[in-house]
Design an enzyme around this catalytic site. Sequence first.
Site, PDB file in Angstrom:
ATOM      1  N   ALA A  63      -0.978  -3.741  -2.702  1.00  0.00           N
ATOM      2  CA  ALA A  63      -0.376  -5.070  -2.600  1.00  0.00           C
ATOM      3  C   ALA A  63       0.706  -5.015  -1.535  1.00  0.00           C
ATOM      4  CB  ALA A  63       0.238  -5.442  -3.943  1.00  0.00           C
ATOM      5  N   GLY A 102      -3.395  -1.701  -5.218  1.00  0.00           N
ATOM      6  CA  GLY A 102      -4.312  -2.837  -5.120  1.00  0.00           C
ATOM      7  C   GLY A 102      -5.540  -2.505  -4.284  1.00  0.00           C
ATOM      8  N   GLU A 105      -7.833  -0.874  -6.420  1.00  0.00           N
ATOM      9  CA  GLU A 105      -8.375  -1.894  -7.333  1.00  0.00           C
ATOM     10  C   GLU A 105      -9.451  -2.743  -6.649  1.00  0.00           C
ATOM     11  OE1 GLU A 105      -4.312  -3.170  -8.362  1.00  0.00           O
ATOM     12  OE2 GLU A 105      -4.903  -2.965 -10.463  1.00  0.00           O
ATOM     13  N   GLU A 125       1.262   2.946  -8.294  1.00  0.00           N
ATOM     14  CA  GLU A 125       2.203   1.915  -8.737  1.00  0.00           C
ATOM     15  C   GLU A 125       3.382   2.478  -9.527  1.00  0.00           C
ATOM     16  OE1 GLU A 125      -1.049   1.563  -8.670  1.00  0.00           O
ATOM     17  OE2 GLU A 125      -1.630  -0.481  -8.141  1.00  0.00           O
TER      18      GLU A 125
END
Length: 678
Positions: A63, A102, A105, A125
């Site tokens: 992210a 992310g 992910e 994270e």
Amino acid sequence: MTSPIRTERHDNVLVVISDNPPVNALGQAVRAGLKDAIEQALSDDSIEAVVIRCDGQTFFAGADITEFGKPPVGPNLPETLDAMEASDKPVVAAIHGTALGGGCEVALACHYRIAVPSAKLGLPEVKLGLIPGAAGTQRLPRLVGAEAALPLVVGGNPIPAKKAETIGLVDAIVAEDSLEADAIAFARSKIGQPVPRASEGKANEDGVRDPDLFDRFRASQARQIRGFDAPNAAIEAVKAAGELSYADGVKKERELFMKLMTGTQSAAMRHYFFAERAANKIDDIPRDTPLIPIRKVGVIGAGTMGGGITMNFLSAGIPVTILEMAQDALDRGTSVMRKNYENSAKRGRMTMEAVDKAMGLLTPTLSYDDLADCDLVIEAVYENMDVKKQVFAKLDSVVKQGAILASNTSYLDIDEIATATARPGYVVGMHFFSPANVMKLLEVVRGKETRHDVLATVMKLSKTIGKVAAVSGVCPGFIGNRMLSKRQEQANALIMEGANYWDVDDVLLEFGFPMGPFQMGDLAGIDIGWHRDPTKVTTIREALCAVGRFGQKAGKGFYDYDEARNRTPSDEVRAIIADFATKEGKAQREISKDEIRERLLYPMVNEGAKILEEGMAQRASDIDVVWINGYGWPLYTGGPMFWATTVGPDKVVAGLERHGLPVSDFLHNKAEAGRGFD
Ligand code: 3HC
């Protein structure tokens, strides 16, 4: 504005490409572009498969952290990934560089993942005080099992493609130079087959069959995760993947994620992420400053410090010539280095081949002349100005022009050392922390004449050898030890006023430091600098030495130690301290842990403020970087200056005044302006 996402048709395969330098972070425009591209693929009957890849140095590295804490703008990552996974047409992630957070992910939401051998995948994270927030904690265990997922989600360290293939996170490894073509071929081979979705996987049932798995894992990580909120939340989320339906598991993940995201630990750790990167930059030195090539390094001194410093370069593949005054000291230093490497090999951290390779880069010598062709020489000799000046004068006469001469001094004046040479511009401080092959911090000391290219080279080199560097101006103790001395002053004063020394240590332990000042003294050895005359006792440390309490190595120092090195407070030491206090006429009183904490930590903040006021640190966050990497300040509080901001500078000032301690103008002004350190 043009979208960072573009698509290219290869007959029936749509290749979706992200070009969002430097790391393809999944900012709003990337998410929107990905979602549009998937919709395009689904609505076009002539497209039968999709490949997702990235331009530049890496697959999506996560992210966009700069968006955190700002109002969200859709589409969000979870909905983008759900749309991707829902596709009936196979979607393949083609991974190079690092698929992190992310980015990992995204890969998990694709139906297949192929990677080049140099790629790494991970969910870091936790290092930002978070857990994955786009179903990573729910898809990963369903794909690879809870047991394989736990270290990834809780530890946060990425794994190489090969390992990812072993656990089932990667489906195939392809050649470095044909990723796109191989991904297209792979995608085509899957057309017409039912797509496998990670959210529908069953591997998570290992955690249902063996629910103790989670407690065992937590216990095995106890030391590393002490004080951190995110790792426990990560374990809870992975556990939920076995206990709840996918939809409920995702809800649980979101709850845990949001709680962490709005907490101070994550704010502190995000602050640190950017602080570490900022610290490597020097404001008045252009980023494109030409660097001095460092092909060969010289180190003077083969003791603990010199040996540790040397290992950093050997491990990075840079040859080192190490100088000592006597053959036995040289032999001892060399064999300690080899032993350290062999211990790493025994623990599986390196191969014996790598040990031999590193040691093969080492040239031990007794002659200064062998340093002549070094590009950088670092001295790690006795901390004495005259000795250092002699060493630098000698270096100046033998080492080639244009080479950098660095001192590992922890508090001496670099400018004065530089006067011993005819090249003060090439003199710089490189202050390593012991054990130098382990500790991350490198305090780079900028003399008043240190050249730009010298500084730029040292900052770059710090990254090559895996250090985190921060720049300090020339002042006694530089940033780190200057602030440490303020804490030590208070620790000593507190025990003279009646505080238990173990309470002083415990306050710092509870705050999150790995140990307190008296434990640290015991570990390092109380007898450092001891004059060996038991009749001359003027300090508590000398009194301890006089009765043979030299520290952990003697089985007793401030504490008594058992064979497992467990510490117990000592009545003898308590009596010695009380005796000293009486002699000095210090009244004893009970001192609360709150007072101890404030008196240990607030003066450090005040000193940090003075360091900033004098321009000895470039920015408050550099001080945080120094303290987190060099002195064990708990990362989850963000470092002393960030922590002071969260406490409130007005509270810090009030505390200092309450305890009769000095307050700098700089700190006063911050408090009055109602502002923290930025
Ligand atoms: N968001 C925003 N900026 C980022 C970023 C990110 N995720 N990752 C890196 N950057 C920036 C850095 O701040 C730096 O900026 P600067 O040049 O202005 O200082 C620049 O990109 C280059 O970064 P590095 O200096 O770190 O470059 P390296 O090549 O040494 O390392 C990397 C590359 C391994 C990708 C490293 O940058 C990294 O580890 N990035 C963070 C990865 C991460 O933590 N991802 C998870 C994010 S949280 C998340 O994804 C939540 C999700 O679950 C919902």
